[in-house]
Design a protein around this motif. Structure first.
Motif, PDB file in Angstrom:
ATOM      1  N   SER A   2       0.813  -1.216   0.000  1.00 21.62           N
ATOM      2  CA  SER A   2       0.000   0.000   0.000  1.00 21.62           C
ATOM      3  C   SER A   2       0.844   1.261   0.000  1.00 21.62           C
ATOM      4  CB  SER A   2      -0.951   0.006   1.199  1.00 21.62           C
ATOM      5  OG  SER A   2      -0.254  -0.266   2.396  1.00 21.62           O
ATOM      6  N   SER A   3       2.137   1.132   0.290  1.00 27.22           N
ATOM      7  CA  SER A   3       3.039   2.273   0.222  1.00 27.22           C
ATOM      8  C   SER A   3       3.947   2.210  -1.000  1.00 27.22           C
ATOM      9  CB  SER A   3       3.891   2.365   1.493  1.00 27.22           C
ATOM     10  OG  SER A   3       3.104   2.729   2.593  1.00 27.22           O
ATOM     11  N   LEU A   4       3.695   1.248  -1.877  1.00 24.12           N
ATOM     12  CA  LEU A   4       4.474   1.113  -3.100  1.00 24.12           C
ATOM     13  C   LEU A   4       3.615   1.272  -4.353  1.00 24.12           C
ATOM     14  CD1 LEU A   4       6.681  -1.978  -2.127  1.00 24.12           C
ATOM     15  CD2 LEU A   4       7.398   0.426  -2.193  1.00 24.12           C
ATOM     16  N   ALA A   5       2.419   0.713  -4.342  1.00 24.44           N
ATOM     17  CA  ALA A   5       1.555   0.752  -5.525  1.00 24.44           C
ATOM     18  C   ALA A   5       0.906   2.130  -5.650  1.00 24.44           C
ATOM     19  CB  ALA A   5       0.482  -0.326  -5.428  1.00 24.44           C
ATOM     20  N   PRO A   6       0.837   2.667  -6.860  1.00 31.40           N
ATOM     21  CA  PRO A   6       0.232   4.000  -7.040  1.00 31.40           C
ATOM     22  C   PRO A   6      -1.255   3.996  -6.731  1.00 31.40           C
ATOM     23  CG  PRO A   6       0.730   2.992  -9.169  1.00 31.40           C
ATOM     24  CD  PRO A   6       1.343   2.116  -8.131  1.00 31.40           C
ATOM     25  N   ARG A   7      -1.710   5.054  -6.089  1.00 32.03           N
ATOM     26  CA  ARG A   7      -3.132   5.225  -5.800  1.00 32.03           C
ATOM     27  C   ARG A   7      -3.464   6.699  -5.751  1.00 32.03           C
ATOM     28  NH1 ARG A   7      -3.344   5.879   0.202  1.00 32.03           N
ATOM     29  NH2 ARG A   7      -1.316   5.208   1.011  1.00 32.03           N
ATOM     30  N   ILE A   8      -4.740   6.985  -5.918  1.00 33.49           N
ATOM     31  CA  ILE A   8      -5.212   8.360  -5.788  1.00 33.49           C
ATOM     32  C   ILE A   8      -6.281   8.418  -4.703  1.00 33.49           C
ATOM     33  CG2 ILE A   8      -4.671   9.187  -8.119  1.00 33.49           C
ATOM     34  CD1 ILE A   8      -7.612   8.590  -8.870  1.00 33.49           C
ATOM     35  N   ALA A   9      -6.339   9.543  -4.036  1.00 31.97           N
ATOM     36  CA  ALA A   9      -7.406   9.841  -3.082  1.00 31.97           C
ATOM     37  C   ALA A   9      -8.198  10.999  -3.686  1.00 31.97           C
ATOM     38  CB  ALA A   9      -6.824  10.227  -1.743  1.00 31.97           C
ATOM     39  N   VAL A  10      -9.490  10.776  -3.859  1.00 35.52           N
ATOM     40  CA  VAL A  10     -10.340  11.736  -4.566  1.00 35.52           C
ATOM     41  C   VAL A  10     -11.378  12.315  -3.606  1.00 35.52           C
ATOM     42  CG1 VAL A  10     -11.940  12.055  -6.490  1.00 35.52           C
ATOM     43  CG2 VAL A  10     -10.020  10.466  -6.718  1.00 35.52           C
ATOM     44  N   SER A  11     -11.537  13.618  -3.651  1.00 33.40           N
ATOM     45  CA  SER A  11     -12.606  14.300  -2.918  1.00 33.40           C
ATOM     46  C   SER A  11     -13.449  15.065  -3.923  1.00 33.40           C
ATOM     47  CB  SER A  11     -12.028  15.275  -1.889  1.00 33.40           C
ATOM     48  OG  SER A  11     -11.228  14.614  -0.940  1.00 33.40           O
ATOM     49  N   PHE A  12     -14.774  15.015  -3.752  1.00 29.91           N
ATOM     50  CA  PHE A  12     -15.632  15.774  -4.659  1.00 29.91           C
ATOM     51  C   PHE A  12     -16.581  16.653  -3.861  1.00 29.91           C
ATOM     52  CE2 PHE A  12     -17.392  11.469  -4.233  1.00 29.91           C
ATOM     53  CZ  PHE A  12     -18.708  11.704  -3.841  1.00 29.91           C
ATOM     54  N   TYR A  13     -16.994  17.737  -4.494  1.00 27.51           N
ATOM     55  CA  TYR A  13     -17.742  18.787  -3.806  1.00 27.51           C
ATOM     56  C   TYR A  13     -18.945  19.195  -4.641  1.00 27.51           C
ATOM     57  CZ  TYR A  13     -13.184  18.978  -1.555  1.00 27.51           C
ATOM     58  OH  TYR A  13     -12.027  18.642  -0.916  1.00 27.51           O
TER      59      TYR A  13
END
Length: 656
Positions: free
Chosen positions: A228-239
Motif C-alpha cells: 500500500s506504500s508502493l503501488a500508485p493510488r489516488i485519493a479523490v474528494s468531490f464537492y
C-alpha cells in the motif's frame, strides 16, 4: 465506491463455482483484449492485469453507481487464483445489481459465469455483526496458463462520504488502469496522488478521468514497505455546487473537521453508568500511581472479547462505537468499542483520554495532505498523563499535552508499548476542534531488548548439553507472548524444538518453561536441550563447532544482488553470552576474529575469550528504526552479510 480488496478475495478458497458446459460468447471488449500481445515478464510473474477500470457516477440525491470492468491473463499455472471476480457491498445501503464473468481459454473456447455461479457471502466469516458482504465468481479451477479471465459488475450504494480511493495496482503488472468519476453539473473534484508522480485528471465537463498504463510488477522483497506504500493510488474528494450544497454528502478539508465529526460520534458513547463506575473503582482500589491505574484498566479492557462490528458503514455508523455500558455488559466489542470502554473507565478515575484513528498494517499509509476518516482502519486510545508517568509511548501534543498512546485491542502489547506496525505512523487524535494528526511514538532499541544467556558443556565425543535463559521485553516480549498465548502447548513446544534444531541439528529439548509478566512487559523463557555430535571430530584430533549455537530467531536475509524498494528496519536490540565448558582433553586451537560493525542504522559486535576451561562468546546487535533508500542497499546488505558470516564462524579445538 470501494477500493477493490484483491487480498481479501484471495483468502476465499475452496468455493469454486461451477460453470455451464456449453460455450458462450465473451463481450467484444474482452475478445479484443484477449487477442493483444503482452510484454515478457520474469518467469515467476503469475499473471498480468490487462484492464482494470472503474466508473463511478454520483447523483445529487446521494446515490452512487459504480461500473467495474476487469480482465487478467494467467501466465503460469500458479496464477489461476487470480481468475476470480468479487464485488463488496454494504447490505444496509448498497447492492450488486449485476456481476458477470467470462473465461477465454488458450484454445479460444469461452465459458460464461453469471448469477447461477455467483456466491453471496459475508466479507469476513469471523465478523458476526457486519453488514459488509460480497458477491463472488470463482473460475480458478477452470483457468490455466494462457487463459484470459474478465468480468463486469454494476453496484449501487448510498454513502455520506464524498471521498474515494483508487489503487491502480497491487503486485501484478497492469497494462491499463482507469478511474472515472462523473459528477452532477456544477460539481468539482480534486485528487491527491500517492506512491507516484502526480496523476492529473482529464476533465470533460463534470467527468474526471485518471489513467495509468504499463505498470511493472511489484515483487515482494524482504523487509520492504507494504504494498500500500508502493503501488500508485489516488485519493479523490468531490464537492457539490457551492450555490446548491448537497445535504447528502459529508466533506472534509482539514483534519480538525475530521476530528470534530468523529468526536460527535464517540464522545456521547463514553459515559459510565453506576455498574461500570463501581467495577472501575473495585479494579483500581489497590493501584497507587497514575500508571498503575491505567495498566489495571487496560488489562481489563484487553480481556474483553474482540468481535468486529461494522453497522451502517456507509452512513458513518461503522465509525461510531457502541456505548461503553453495553460493551461492559455484553463483554465483547471491536477496536473502537474497546477504546471507548477504556475512555469511560478512565473518566471515572478523572483521567482524560481521546480516541485515535490509525491505519494498522502500514505505518506509511496515512498521508497528511488528505484529510479523511477513510484513511483509518483501526481505533486506539491517547491518555492524558502527568509528568510522573514515564514510558516510551508518550507523545506531546501541541494543545492537549502529554499523551500516552495505547492499543487496547492488541492483547499481547501492554501499556507503555505499541505494536510495531503502528509505530511512526500518522494518526488522528480525536479531540473536537483541538484534534490533529500526530506521529505515533517509535520505541527505542533499549525498550525492545532480548538478553540471552547460554550455559553449556561439550563432551569429548562432541555432544552438547545446554541451558538457555532468555529475557525479552518490548517488541521481543510481544512476539514471544503472542507465540505462547495463541498456540496450543504441543504446537508451542514444536516451535521451540524447530528453532533449537535449526542451529543444533537433531537436538532434543527436555525442558521449556515460559514466564510471562505483562505488567513489566517482560517475557522470560528457559530451555534445556542436548545435541549429540554438535562438535564435529576431525581425524580424532580436532573438534570444530559454531559458538553461535542457536539463531537470533529474527534474521534479515538480504541475499539478492539488486533491489527495487527501500529496506525497512524495526527498532530492537539483542545480546547473547555463551559460557561453554570445553571437553576434557581439548584446548582451543583457533578462534574467529572478533567483529565490530557500525552503521547509521545499527551496530554489531562479537568477542571470544578463553577463561580456564570455559569459552566465553558474546554478540550484540542494536538495530534502529530506519527506512533505508534503495540507493544504499549495498551498505545494509553488506552489514547483514558480515553478521551472517560471523555467526557461521567456527571454533577449532585440538587434543592436548
Amino acid at each position: 465506491m470501494r477500493v477493490k480488496l484483491l487480498a481479501s478475495v484471495l483468502l476465499i478458497v475452496g468455493m469454486a463455482a461451477g460453470g455451464r458446459a456449453a460455450s458462450d460468447d465473451a463481450p467484444p471488449w474482452l475478445q479484443q483484449i484477449a487477442k493483444e500481445p503482452v510484454p515478457a515478464y520474469d518467469k515467476d510473474v503469475p499473471a498480468v492485469v490487462l484492464r482494470d477500470d472503474q466508473h463511478v457516477t454520483v447523483s445529487e440525491d446521494g446515490k452512487i453507481t459504480t461500473v467495474t470492468t476487469y480482465a487478467v491473463r494467467i501466465l503460469i499455472r500458479e496464477g489461476r487464483e487470480f481468475a476470480r471476480a468479487s464485488e463488496f457491498y454494504e447490505s444496509d445501503a448498497g447492492k450488486v445489481k449485476e456481476l458477470k464473468a467470462w473465461l477465454i481459454r488458450a484454445n479460444g473456447a469461452v465459458k460464461k459465469y453469471d448469477k447461477d455461479q455467483t456466491i453471496d457471502a459475508v466479507e469476513d466469516p469471523n465478523d458476526i455483526y457486519n453488514e459488509s458482504r460480497m458477491k463472488l465468481i470463482d473460475a480458478s479451477d477452470d483457468a490455466d496458463a494462457g487463459a484470459v479471465f474478465g468480468y463486469q459488475s454494476t453496484t449501487e450504494e448510498r454513502s455520506i462520504f464524498s471521498q474515494d480511493i483508487w489503487a491502480f495496482q497491487y503486485r501484478l503488472p497492469v497494462l491499463s488502469s482507469t478511474y472515472v468519476l462523473s459528477l452532477p453539473q456544477g460539481w468539482a473534484a480534486k485528487s491527491n496522488t500517492f506512491n507516484h508522480d502526480t496523476i492529473p485528471p482529464v476533465v470533460t465537463g463534470s467527468t474526471y478521468t485518471w489513467t495509468l498504463q504499463n505498470l511493472p510488477p511489484i515483487a515482494p522483497e524482504p523487509s520492504s514497505p507494504r504494498i500500500s506504500s508502493l503501488a500508485p493510488r489516488i485519493a479523490v474528494s468531490f464537492y457539490s455546487n457551492p450555490e446548491k450544497p448537497s445535504p447528502n454528502f459529508k466533506s472534509f478539508s482539514t483534519w480538525s473537521q475530521v476530528s470534530f465529526w468523529l468526536s460527535e460520534l464517540h464522545d456521547p458513547q463514553s459515559t459510565a453508568n453506576d455498574a461500570l463506575a463501581e467495577k472501575t473503582r473495585q479494579l483500581t482500589a489497590n493501584a497507587k500511581t497514575e500508571l498503575e491505574k491505567i495498566q489495571t484498566v487496560a488489562s481489563f479492557v484487553q480481556n474483553i472479547r474482540y468481535i468486529a462490528i461494522a453497522i451502517g458503514v456507509n452512513r458513518g455508523g461503522g465509525m461510531r462505537p457502541r456505548s461503553a455500558n453495553e460493551v461492559f455488559t455484553k463483554s465483547y466489542g471491536d477496536c473502537k468499542d474497546k477504546a471507548n470502554l477504556m475512555r469511560a473507565m478512565l473518566k471515572v478515575l478523572n483521567i482524560t483520554s481521546y480516541p485515535v484513528g490509525i491505519y494498522s498494517g502500514d505505518p506509511d499509509y496515512v498521508r497528511e495532505e488528505w484529510a479523511s476518516p477513510n484513511q483509518f482502519n483501526h481505533c486506539i486510545i491517547a491518555i492524558k498523563v502527568s509528568d510522573e508517568t514515564q514510558v516510551a509511548t508518550v507523545v506531546t501534543h501541541a494543545v492537549l499535552g502529554r499523551l500516552l498512546i495505547f492499543d487496547a485491542t492488541d492483547d499481547d502489547t501492554p501499556v507503555g508499548d505499541l505494536p510495531q506496525q503502528e509505530q511512526g505512523s500518522w494518526a488522528l487524535v480525536v479531540a473536537g476542534e483541538s484534534g490533529s494528526l500526530v506521529r505515533m511514538p517509535v520505541t527505542p532499541a533499549e525498550s525492545n531488548f532480548l538478553e540471552r544467556t547460554i550455559e553449556g558443556s561439550l563432551a569429548p565425543d562432541g555432544s552438547l548439553a545446554a541451558t538457555i535463559q532468555e529475557k525479552a521485553n518490548g517488541y521481543w516480549a510481544s512476539n514471544y507472548r503472542g507465540e505462547f498465548r495463541h498456540l496450543s502447548r504441543p504446537d508451542y513446544q514444536k516451535v521451540i524444538e524447530s528453532w533449537i534444531a535449526a542451529g543444533a541439528t537433531v537436538a532434543k529439548v527436555s525442558r521449556v518453561e515460559p514466564h510471562d509478566d505483562t505488567t513489566a512487559d517482560r517475557f522470560n523463557l528457559d530451555i534445556d536441550f542436548q545435541a549429540p555430535l554438535y562438535g564435529q571430530l576431525m581425524q580424532n584430533r580436532l573438534m570444530i563447532f559454531k559458538p553461535a549455537i542457536v539463531s537470533r530467531k529474527e534474521t534479515l536475509a538480504l541475499t539478492d544482488a539488486k533491489r527495487k524498494n527501500p529496506v525497512v528496519l524495526s527498532s530492537n536490540a539483542y545480546s547473547e553470552t555463551l559460557r561453554l565448558k570445553l571437553p576434557a582433553g581439548f584446548k582451543v586451537d583457533e578462534l574467529p576474529d572478533p567483529v565490530k560493525l557500525d552503521a547509521f542504522f545499527g551496530s554489531y559486535v562479537t568477542n571470544y575469550e578463553v577463561k580456564g576451561d570455559q569459552l566465553v562468546f558474546t554478540r550484540k546487535l542494536v538495530q534502529k528504526a530506519s527506512t533505508i533508500p534503495v540507493e544504499q542497499y549495498n551498505t545494509v546488505r553488506s552489514f547483514f552479510e558480515k553478521i551472517r558470516a560471523a555467526e557461521q564462524s567456527p571454533v577449532v579445538l585440538a587434543r592436548k
